[in-house]
Design a protein around this motif. Structure first.
Motif, PDB file in Angstrom:
ATOM      1  N   UNK A 111       0.857  -1.181   0.000  1.00  0.00           N
ATOM      2  CA  UNK A 111       0.000   0.000   0.000  1.00  0.00           C
ATOM      3  C   UNK A 111       0.896   1.234   0.000  1.00  0.00           C
ATOM      4  N   UNK A 112       0.596   2.179  -0.884  1.00  0.00           N
ATOM      5  CA  UNK A 112       1.437   3.360  -1.042  1.00  0.00           C
ATOM      6  C   UNK A 112       0.610   4.635  -0.914  1.00  0.00           C
ATOM      7  N   UNK A 113       1.297   5.716  -0.555  1.00  0.00           N
ATOM      8  CA  UNK A 113       0.623   7.009  -0.518  1.00  0.00           C
ATOM      9  C   UNK A 113       0.431   7.571  -1.919  1.00  0.00           C
ATOM     10  N   UNK A 114       1.197   7.093  -2.880  1.00  0.00           N
ATOM     11  CA  UNK A 114       1.031   7.580  -4.253  1.00  0.00           C
ATOM     12  C   UNK A 114      -0.325   7.150  -4.811  1.00  0.00           C
ATOM     13  N   UNK A 115      -0.907   6.086  -4.303  1.00  0.00           N
ATOM     14  CA  UNK A 115      -2.234   5.663  -4.741  1.00  0.00           C
ATOM     15  C   UNK A 115      -3.284   6.700  -4.362  1.00  0.00           C
ATOM     16  N   UNK A 116      -3.126   7.333  -3.215  1.00  0.00           N
ATOM     17  CA  UNK A 116      -4.053   8.395  -2.814  1.00  0.00           C
ATOM     18  C   UNK A 116      -3.907   9.586  -3.751  1.00  0.00           C
ATOM     19  N   UNK A 117      -2.667   9.944  -4.082  1.00  0.00           N
ATOM     20  CA  UNK A 117      -2.433  11.032  -5.028  1.00  0.00           C
ATOM     21  C   UNK A 117      -3.037  10.706  -6.384  1.00  0.00           C
ATOM     22  N   UNK A 118      -2.830   9.481  -6.854  1.00  0.00           N
ATOM     23  CA  UNK A 118      -3.380   9.061  -8.151  1.00  0.00           C
ATOM     24  C   UNK A 118      -4.908   9.076  -8.145  1.00  0.00           C
ATOM     25  N   UNK A 119      -5.519   8.759  -7.000  1.00  0.00           N
ATOM     26  CA  UNK A 119      -6.977   8.835  -6.904  1.00  0.00           C
ATOM     27  C   UNK A 119      -7.442  10.276  -7.075  1.00  0.00           C
ATOM     28  N   UNK A 120      -6.709  11.211  -6.498  1.00  0.00           N
ATOM     29  CA  UNK A 120      -7.038  12.618  -6.691  1.00  0.00           C
ATOM     30  C   UNK A 120      -6.909  13.038  -8.143  1.00  0.00           C
ATOM     31  N   UNK A 121      -5.847  12.594  -8.808  1.00  0.00           N
ATOM     32  CA  UNK A 121      -5.653  12.914 -10.221  1.00  0.00           C
ATOM     33  C   UNK A 121      -6.785  12.317 -11.050  1.00  0.00           C
ATOM     34  N   UNK A 122      -7.175  11.083 -10.760  1.00  0.00           N
ATOM     35  CA  UNK A 122      -8.259  10.440 -11.505  1.00  0.00           C
ATOM     36  C   UNK A 122      -9.564  11.207 -11.336  1.00  0.00           C
ATOM     37  N   UNK A 123      -9.858  11.657 -10.127  1.00  0.00           N
ATOM     38  CA  UNK A 123     -11.080  12.424  -9.901  1.00  0.00           C
ATOM     39  C   UNK A 123     -11.048  13.758 -10.638  1.00  0.00           C
ATOM     40  N   UNK A 124      -9.880  14.410 -10.677  1.00  0.00           N
ATOM     41  CA  UNK A 124      -9.760  15.660 -11.423  1.00  0.00           C
ATOM     42  C   UNK A 124     -10.018  15.423 -12.900  1.00  0.00           C
ATOM     43  N   UNK A 125      -9.419  14.382 -13.454  1.00  0.00           N
ATOM     44  CA  UNK A 125      -9.579  14.098 -14.884  1.00  0.00           C
ATOM     45  C   UNK A 125     -11.036  13.778 -15.210  1.00  0.00           C
ATOM     46  N   UNK A 126     -11.668  12.926 -14.411  1.00  0.00           N
ATOM     47  CA  UNK A 126     -13.078  12.582 -14.648  1.00  0.00           C
ATOM     48  C   UNK A 126     -13.940  13.833 -14.558  1.00  0.00           C
ATOM     49  N   UNK A 127     -13.734  14.630 -13.523  1.00  0.00           N
ATOM     50  CA  UNK A 127     -14.534  15.833 -13.355  1.00  0.00           C
ATOM     51  C   UNK A 127     -14.378  16.819 -14.490  1.00  0.00           C
ATOM     52  N   UNK A 128     -13.146  17.033 -14.930  1.00  0.00           N
ATOM     53  CA  UNK A 128     -12.902  18.005 -16.001  1.00  0.00           C
ATOM     54  C   UNK A 128     -13.439  17.495 -17.333  1.00  0.00           C
ATOM     55  N   UNK A 129     -13.167  16.238 -17.670  1.00  0.00           N
ATOM     56  CA  UNK A 129     -13.609  15.700 -18.965  1.00  0.00           C
ATOM     57  C   UNK A 129     -15.127  15.686 -19.060  1.00  0.00           C
ATOM     58  N   UNK A 130     -15.800  15.215 -18.033  1.00  0.00           N
ATOM     59  CA  UNK A 130     -17.265  15.147 -18.076  1.00  0.00           C
ATOM     60  C   UNK A 130     -17.867  16.555 -18.071  1.00  0.00           C
ATOM     61  N   UNK A 131     -17.274  17.488 -17.345  1.00  0.00           N
ATOM     62  CA  UNK A 131     -17.757  18.870 -17.367  1.00  0.00           C
ATOM     63  C   UNK A 131     -17.611  19.479 -18.758  1.00  0.00           C
ATOM     64  N   UNK A 132     -16.491  19.222 -19.408  1.00  0.00           N
ATOM     65  CA  UNK A 132     -16.305  19.718 -20.777  1.00  0.00           C
ATOM     66  C   UNK A 132     -17.345  19.119 -21.717  1.00  0.00           C
ATOM     67  N   UNK A 133     -17.564  17.808 -21.630  1.00  0.00           N
ATOM     68  CA  UNK A 133     -18.543  17.156 -22.498  1.00  0.00           C
ATOM     69  C   UNK A 133     -19.944  17.708 -22.248  1.00  0.00           C
ATOM     70  N   UNK A 134     -20.296  17.907 -20.983  1.00  0.00           N
ATOM     71  CA  UNK A 134     -21.626  18.437 -20.684  1.00  0.00           C
ATOM     72  C   UNK A 134     -21.785  19.876 -21.177  1.00  0.00           C
ATOM     73  N   UNK A 135     -20.741  20.679 -21.062  1.00  0.00           N
ATOM     74  CA  UNK A 135     -20.809  22.060 -21.551  1.00  0.00           C
ATOM     75  C   UNK A 135     -20.894  22.106 -23.071  1.00  0.00           C
ATOM     76  N   UNK A 136     -20.179  21.221 -23.756  1.00  0.00           N
ATOM     77  CA  UNK A 136     -20.270  21.167 -25.214  1.00  0.00           C
ATOM     78  C   UNK A 136     -21.663  20.725 -25.635  1.00  0.00           C
ATOM     79  N   UNK A 137     -22.246  19.771 -24.912  1.00  0.00           N
ATOM     80  CA  UNK A 137     -23.573  19.273 -25.291  1.00  0.00           C
ATOM     81  C   UNK A 137     -24.652  20.350 -25.096  1.00  0.00           C
ATOM     82  N   UNK A 138     -24.449  21.275 -24.184  1.00  0.00           N
ATOM     83  CA  UNK A 138     -25.426  22.347 -23.995  1.00  0.00           C
ATOM     84  C   UNK A 138     -25.422  23.310 -25.185  1.00  0.00           C
ATOM     85  N   UNK A 139     -24.278  23.442 -25.849  1.00  0.00           N
ATOM     86  CA  UNK A 139     -24.169  24.362 -26.982  1.00  0.00           C
ATOM     87  C   UNK A 139     -24.737  23.771 -28.264  1.00  0.00           C
ATOM     88  N   UNK A 140     -24.846  22.440 -28.329  1.00  0.00           N
ATOM     89  CA  UNK A 140     -25.293  21.807 -29.577  1.00  0.00           C
ATOM     90  C   UNK A 140     -26.790  21.791 -29.669  1.00  0.00           C
TER      91      UNK A 140
END
Length: 140
Positions: A111-140
């Protein structure tokens, strides 16, 4: 006339399960081989985008009532928090630590502390990508 998407919706459930399994594998293999939070987050976001395409956005948002901007913010808080956590123990910013534990069903597991950091990075990526997709879909 409404088009019947029975095959598409049925297959998408199987495909989303496979994509989520791959996302978890890529996330967990990140500190020993290629993968990690960024790639795992992108694959996880692709599963959500597939759901947005197959079903409409309102249906998915009712099933998953999450504000993805908050997901991104929470992920950034976790990633930065792991850096400050290392400072609390008197080591440089973002220093990692690991230990081996004997877990039930898994045996000896690292068990490593880098896994906690990677979980934060994964949440940032999911949040940003889905927010971008949802904002693009509102314009279409």
């Amino acid at each position: 006339m409404k088009i019947n998407h029975v095959i598409l919706r049925t297959m998408s459930k199987v495909v989303v399960f496979i994509i989520l399994t791959l996302a978890i594998y890529l996330f967990l293999s990140g500190h020993h081989s290629p993968g990690g939070g960024f790639i795992g987050g992108l694959v996880l976001a692709s599963a959500l985008v597939l759901l947005f395409i197959v079903y409409d956005i309102e249906t998915v948002q009712q099933a998953i009532p999450v504000d993805f901007k908050l997901v991104a913010a929470f992920g950034a808080f976790i990633a930065v928090g792991t850096g400050f956590g290392s400072i609390l123990f008197g080591v440089p910013f973002l220093s990692q630590s690991f230990a081996y534990f004997d877990l039930p069903f898994f045996g000896k597991t690292e068990l490593t502390t880098v896994t906690i950091f990677e979980a934060g990075v994964a949440l940032v990526v999911v949040g940003v990508v889905v927010t971008i997709i949802l904002n693009i879909s509102e314009d279409v």
